[in-house]
Scaffold this motif. Structure first.
Motif, short mmCIF file in Angstrom:
data_model
loop_
_atom_site.label_atom_id
_atom_site.label_comp_id
_atom_site.label_asym_id
_atom_site.label_seq_id
_atom_site.Cartn_x
_atom_site.Cartn_y
_atom_site.Cartn_z
N SER A 17 0.84 -1.20 0.00
CA SER A 17 0.00 0.00 0.00
C SER A 17 0.87 1.24 0.00
CB SER A 17 -0.91 0.01 1.23
OG SER A 17 -0.16 0.28 2.38
N PRO A 18 0.34 2.37 -0.45
CA PRO A 18 1.11 3.62 -0.40
C PRO A 18 1.57 3.96 1.01
CG PRO A 18 -0.86 3.91 -1.73
CD PRO A 18 -0.94 2.55 -1.08
N ILE A 19 0.78 3.59 2.01
CA ILE A 19 1.17 3.86 3.40
C ILE A 19 2.42 3.05 3.75
CG2 ILE A 19 0.49 3.62 5.82
CD1 ILE A 19 -2.38 4.28 4.89
N ASN A 20 2.44 1.78 3.34
CA ASN A 20 3.62 0.95 3.60
C ASN A 20 4.85 1.51 2.89
OD1 ASN A 20 2.29 -0.76 5.27
ND2 ASN A 20 1.99 -2.36 3.73
N GLU A 21 4.68 1.95 1.63
CA GLU A 21 5.81 2.52 0.89
C GLU A 21 6.33 3.77 1.58
OE1 GLU A 21 4.93 3.05 -3.25
OE2 GLU A 21 4.27 0.96 -3.45
N LEU A 22 5.43 4.62 2.04
CA LEU A 22 5.83 5.82 2.75
C LEU A 22 6.54 5.46 4.05
CD1 LEU A 22 5.88 8.87 3.16
CD2 LEU A 22 3.61 8.69 4.18
N GLU A 23 6.01 4.46 4.73
CA GLU A 23 6.61 4.02 6.00
C GLU A 23 8.03 3.49 5.76
OE1 GLU A 23 5.60 0.63 9.24
OE2 GLU A 23 3.90 1.87 8.58
N TYR A 24 8.22 2.69 4.69
CA TYR A 24 9.55 2.18 4.38
C TYR A 24 10.50 3.32 4.03
CZ TYR A 24 7.83 -2.62 4.31
OH TYR A 24 7.29 -3.83 4.65
N ALA A 25 10.03 4.27 3.23
CA ALA A 25 10.86 5.41 2.86
C ALA A 25 11.24 6.22 4.10
CB ALA A 25 10.15 6.29 1.84
#
Length: 132
Positions: free
Chosen positions: A5-13
Motif C-alpha cells: 500500500s502507499p502507506i507501507n511505501e511511505l513508511e519504508y521510505a
C-alpha cells in the motif's frame, strides 16, 4: 502477489530516511565515513585510526551498513568497508555527498587522514589489534 500500500511505501521510505539520519548523528560514524572517502579500508585500519575498541568500531560500522551508507566484504579473516556507490538509493548518495562537501576540509578529518596514511602501508597483521 504481495500488495504494498502507499502507506507501507511511505513508511519504508521514512524508516530508511530515519536510519540514515540517525547514522549521521554521531561524530565517530562521520569520522568513519570521511576515512572511507578516498577508498576501501580494513576494519583494523579504522580501529587503529579511531583508537577505539574493536567492538565499538564494529558497532558503528554496522549502523552505517544498516543505513546503506557503507558496504562491506570479507576477505579471509579481514573485513573491508567502502562508501556505498552508484547502486545506493538516491537519499544515501545525497547524504554521502552532503557529508563529504561539508566535512572534507575540517581539521579533524585531515588529522584522521594523516593517521590513516601513516598506517596504510603497514601489513594488516601489524596494524590489527583484533587478530593478534
Amino acid at each position: 502477489h504481495f500488495y504494498t500500500s502507499p502507506i507501507n511505501e511511505l513508511e519504508y521510505a521514512m524508516n530508511d530516511f530515519v536510519a540514515v539520519t540517525k547514522a549521521l548523528a554521531d561524530e565517530t560514524r562521520l569520522r568513519v565515513l570521511m576515512l572511507l572517502e578516498p577508498g576501501e579500508l580494513c576494519l583494523c585500519q579504522l580501529i587503529a585510526v579511531l583508537e577505539l575498541s574493536p567492538s565499538t568500531v564494529s558497532k558503528h560500522v554496522s549502523i552505517l551498513a544498516a543505513a546503506g551508507l557503507v558496504e562491506g566484504r570479507k576477505e579471509g579473516r579481514w573485513r573491508y568497508y567502502k562508501l556505498s556507490g552508484r547502486g545506493a538509493p538516491q537519499h544515501v548518495r545525497e547524504a554521502l555527498k552532503w557529508v563529504r562537501t561539508h566535512l572534507h576540509d575540517q581539521p579533524g578529518v585531515q588529522r584522521d587522514r594523516k593517521a590513516c596514511c601513516a598506517i596504510a602501508d603497514q601489513p594488516l597483521e601489524e596494524v590489527s589489534c583484533c587478530y593478534r
